[in-house]
Design an enzyme around this catalytic site. Sequence first.
Site, short mmCIF file in Angstrom:
data_model
loop_
_atom_site.label_atom_id
_atom_site.label_comp_id
_atom_site.label_asym_id
_atom_site.label_seq_id
_atom_site.Cartn_x
_atom_site.Cartn_y
_atom_site.Cartn_z
N ASP A 77 -14.17 -3.73 -1.03
CA ASP A 77 -14.09 -3.73 0.24
C ASP A 77 -15.50 -3.99 0.78
OD1 ASP A 77 -11.28 -2.82 -0.20
OD2 ASP A 77 -11.86 -0.72 -0.38
N ASP B 96 1.08 -1.11 0.06
CA ASP B 96 -0.15 -0.01 0.00
C ASP B 96 0.90 1.34 0.02
OD1 ASP B 96 -2.29 -1.69 0.26
OD2 ASP B 96 -2.17 -1.84 2.30
#
Lengths: 254, 201
Positions: free
Chosen positions: A131, A12
């Site tokens: 998500d 990330d």
Amino acid sequence: MTLTRRIIPCLDTDGARVVKGVNFVGLRDAGDPAELAARYNAEGADELVVLDIAASRDRRSTFLETIRNVAAELAIPLTAGGGIRTLEEARAVVLAGADKVTVNTAAIHDPELLSRLAEEFGSQAVVLAIDAKRDGKNWKVYARGGRDATELDAVDWAKKGVSHGAGEILITSMDRDGTLSGFDLALTAAISTAVRVPVIASGGAKSPLHFFDVFTEGRADAALAASIFHDGVQSIRSLKEFLASRAVEVRLPC
Amino acid sequence: MIVTLVDYGAGNLASVERALERLGAATRRSESPDSIERAEALLLPGVGHFAALIRGLDVRGLREPLRAAIRRGVPFLGICLGLQALYESSEEAPDVPGLNIFDGSVQGLPADVKLPHMGWNRVRQLRESSALRGVPDGAYFYFAHSYAADGADSRVVATSCYGVPFAAVVERENVWAVQFHPEKSAANGAAVLQNFLRFPQ
């Protein structure tokens, strides 16, 4: 003979540096993307994912540079994404060296984006990232890095995404992400049994047993984790040796 | 030896270039039919749709120069869709004629397995293979495809299995083709590319 279960470290980034946080907030620096990529390539990672979690327009060129630097270190497939909204943005990511692109929020607003990407690059290059958060008996889809709730059911959205051309689903449990309490096995299994494309489980991994569980009970084709690999808490090699000892087929590099 | 990468407009050539450069090889991209005619060695990478690859070649006038170079004995390596393009046709686009170097057609993998076939799978060597020299039998390679060529053909030197056995490596004289991605298959993939760079002149 069958496919091995894949172990996928995830970087990330804020565009330039690897960052980490818990439940999508509280970011801190976790290293240089190219250095980590080289390490995982050597340790036997099966693929690598690099995400731009800041995804701000003005830093897009920085992220493309990061993809180029990461790709230069890899002899394994690279998936990249974060904030991709258009075919042109996806093409820039592919030209920078990504083999696959992930799309998330933009596909929620415009599912046809998946079709355009599949037509251009092939379904094998299109990863739909979802998500999801528990909502009663089901899971709700969240947009914008977990900030915005949508009305979509995660399993329905995965099916729809595949029908539009997604060749793989990356399912992240927002309930588990950063908690180190294990993957959401029920969520992963629900997605995996609903679609006919490979599913990557994400969110909550800590111990080798968590990976074993997600490959068996969770029916995942691949499992993704970030901080446990970055911190050196878990080596990829010893994780794979553990899985092999439990009769999960993995690629053990010599 | 300079390897000419056949650029048909859609493939991502960068990862193949990087993998070859890591092995010390020089590469260039084909820009015209001429560059195919002059090539010392040819590599056809391929991702995406069968029709996009074939049309990309045809629009650039590369079909006949490629076929001629293969007939002249120029070392040729096809990767993934670049293997499938060598056949007469593909079920993915039945009306689009392939390069017709090999007889037969490419078929979809069976519907009872997850598609695409994406990930690391074992490659079984059926006979001695130039492309797989030095690679252990049963070694893992990275695949990403939904269509494949028949594994029972005599030119097939190695197979893999996903729902059905299929051609993983095909060789006939100067033509080598692999269904997996050597450029993304870590050390085993590098060995295949190295073998191609040492192709007997």
